[in-house]
Design an enzyme around this catalytic site. Structure first.
Site, PDB file in Angstrom:
ATOM      1  N   ASP A  66       0.432  -1.544  -0.105  1.00  0.00           N
ATOM      2  CA  ASP A  66       0.096   0.414  -0.057  1.00  0.00           C
ATOM      3  C   ASP A  66       0.859   1.473  -0.092  1.00  0.00           C
ATOM      4  O   ASP A  66       2.001   1.561  -0.017  1.00  0.00           O
ATOM      5  CB  ASP A  66      -1.167   0.127   1.196  1.00  0.00           C
ATOM      6  CG  ASP A  66      -0.184  -0.339   2.054  1.00  0.00           C
ATOM      7  OD1 ASP A  66       1.415  -0.579   2.148  1.00  0.00           O
ATOM      8  OD2 ASP A  66      -1.116  -1.138   3.160  1.00  0.00           O
ATOM      9  N   ASN A 135      -8.178  -2.999  13.886  1.00  0.00           N
ATOM     10  CA  ASN A 135      -9.980  -3.568  13.709  1.00  0.00           C
ATOM     11  C   ASN A 135     -10.004  -4.041  12.218  1.00  0.00           C
ATOM     12  O   ASN A 135     -11.019  -5.026  11.954  1.00  0.00           O
ATOM     13  CB  ASN A 135     -10.280  -2.194  12.972  1.00  0.00           C
ATOM     14  CG  ASN A 135      -9.982  -1.536  11.796  1.00  0.00           C
ATOM     15  OD1 ASN A 135      -8.571  -2.139  11.544  1.00  0.00           O
ATOM     16  ND2 ASN A 135     -10.088  -0.868  11.056  1.00  0.00           N
ATOM     17  N   HIS A 137      -7.833  -4.818   9.911  1.00  0.00           N
ATOM     18  CA  HIS A 137      -8.127  -4.448   8.513  1.00  0.00           C
ATOM     19  C   HIS A 137      -6.987  -4.853   8.073  1.00  0.00           C
ATOM     20  O   HIS A 137      -5.488  -5.752   8.718  1.00  0.00           O
ATOM     21  CB  HIS A 137      -7.528  -2.909   8.446  1.00  0.00           C
ATOM     22  CG  HIS A 137      -6.446  -2.487   8.900  1.00  0.00           C
ATOM     23  ND1 HIS A 137      -6.910  -0.869   8.980  1.00  0.00           N
ATOM     24  CD2 HIS A 137      -5.152  -2.834   8.856  1.00  0.00           C
ATOM     25  CE1 HIS A 137      -5.326  -0.288   9.892  1.00  0.00           C
ATOM     26  NE2 HIS A 137      -4.216  -1.419   9.554  1.00  0.00           N
ATOM     27  N   GLU A 142     -10.442  -1.831   5.156  1.00  0.00           N
ATOM     28  CA  GLU A 142     -11.271  -1.061   6.037  1.00  0.00           C
ATOM     29  C   GLU A 142     -12.319  -1.710   5.758  1.00  0.00           C
ATOM     30  O   GLU A 142     -12.846  -2.854   4.907  1.00  0.00           O
ATOM     31  CB  GLU A 142     -11.652  -0.102   6.108  1.00  0.00           C
ATOM     32  CG  GLU A 142      -9.612   1.035   5.935  1.00  0.00           C
ATOM     33  CD  GLU A 142      -9.336   0.336   7.677  1.00  0.00           C
ATOM     34  OE1 GLU A 142      -9.566   0.221   8.191  1.00  0.00           O
ATOM     35  OE2 GLU A 142      -8.279   1.657   7.271  1.00  0.00           O
TER      36      GLU A 142
HETATM   37  C1  F6R Z   1       0.625  -3.001   6.155  1.00  0.00           C
HETATM   38  C2  F6R Z   1      -0.174  -2.259   6.875  1.00  0.00           C
HETATM   39  C3  F6R Z   1      -0.882  -1.923   7.244  1.00  0.00           C
HETATM   40  C4  F6R Z   1      -0.308  -2.867   8.982  1.00  0.00           C
HETATM   41  C5  F6R Z   1      -1.419  -3.028  10.080  1.00  0.00           C
HETATM   42  C6  F6R Z   1      -0.865  -3.498  11.580  1.00  0.00           C
HETATM   43  O1  F6R Z   1       0.929  -2.320   5.405  1.00  0.00           O
HETATM   44  O2  F6R Z   1      -0.476  -1.085   6.198  1.00  0.00           O
HETATM   45  O3  F6R Z   1      -2.364  -2.960   7.237  1.00  0.00           O
HETATM   46  O4  F6R Z   1      -0.059  -4.049   8.740  1.00  0.00           O
HETATM   47  O5  F6R Z   1      -1.768  -1.790   9.886  1.00  0.00           O
HETATM   48  O6  F6R Z   1      -0.313  -2.223  11.884  1.00  0.00           O
HETATM   49  P1  F6R Z   1       1.574  -2.317  12.704  1.00  0.00           P
HETATM   50  O7  F6R Z   1       2.587  -3.542  12.588  1.00  0.00           O
HETATM   51  O8  F6R Z   1       1.694  -1.015  12.956  1.00  0.00           O
HETATM   52  O9  F6R Z   1       0.279  -2.654  14.468  1.00  0.00           O
END
Ligand code: F6R
Length: 242
Positions: A66, A135, A137, A142
């Protein structure tokens, strides 16, 4: 889904790195899927250590999952830059073969379709590293995201922006949109390695472990993937039932 639970994140990272090393040694032109966020950092550290000990990424390509829309190219919080700083600059992968959604060019609207084509053109992702949001995702898919969704521009949930505000001066600075691979795109990777630690991830992990697709918990779109390894500490695993 195979689940591995250990409270030492280094042990979790070793499991992930073993799976990635196996792909590097068995596939002629390996294609890696790289996630940002804090969860995969221990994996990247482990891979960098292995590179110093001789593991080569010279034949590999990589695709990030992303990219924020609205940050200037080169901004330290763009995911292209984060992945470079945290991982790819420290191994021998060719920079020109590390791909991110192009959220900076003149045709941002066309970037998602171009990115899908690039992944297909590279032969698909051999092994995809994943984090999971509190959440549920995965990437910026989302709650409510379609199970077969492809790469697209998504509006970020407030909770995601709150979670990510720690990387910015304030929540107002967190972009409102991102280009994200879709749930369908992610599910096409031949192997998935999802890492989650901490109690904040426990509800999302419990939903994943139930094994049924639930649009309120987007990560459940990969619950039935034939080659999914889930790496957890006990806190993240604490609400798995049964
Ligand atoms: C990965 C991304 C998100 C994170 C998720 C968890 O490229 O964009 O899906 O994997 O938000 O984030 P952390 O690992 O920081 O808790």
């Amino acid at each position: 889904m195979r689940t591995f639970i250990h409270n030492d994140v280094q042990v979790l990272a070793t499991q992930a790195a073993d799976a990635i090393q196996e792909v590097l040694s068995s596939v002629e032109h390996p294609v890696l899927g790289l996630a940002t966020g804090s969860s995969p950092l221990a994996i990247y550290q482990e891979l960098i250590t292995r590179h110093k000990n001789g593991l080569s990424f010279g034949a590999a390509s990589a695709f990030t999952l992303d990219e924020y829309v609205g940050l200037p190219k080169g901004h330290p919080e763009t995911y292209a830059q984060v992945i470079r700083n945290e991982f790819t600059a420290h191994v021998d992968i060719d920079d020109a073969r590390v791909f991110s959604p192009d959220a900076f060019g003149t045709d941002v609207e066309g970037a998602p379709a171009r990115y899908e084509d690039a992944i297909v053109g590279a032969g698909g992702i051999d092994i995809q590293i994943l984090g999971i949001g509190s959440n549920g995702h995965i990437e910026f898919n989302e709650p409510g995201a379609a199970r077969d969704s492809l790469t697209r521009i998504e509006e970020l949930a407030l909770r995601t922006r709150q979670d990510n505000a720690r990387f910015f001066d304030s929540i107002e600075d967190v972009p409102t949109h991102a280009i994200t691979q879709g749930l369908g795109t992610i599910a096409r990777a031949r192997q998935l390695v999802l890492i989650a630690t901490g109690e904040g991830k426990a509800d999302a992990v419990a939903a994943l472990a139930r094994g049924e697709f639930d649009p309120q918990w987007p990560a459940t779109a990969v619950a039935q993937h034939p080659n999914l390894l889930v790496l957890l500490d006990e806190a993240a695993a604490s609400r798995i039932s049964g």
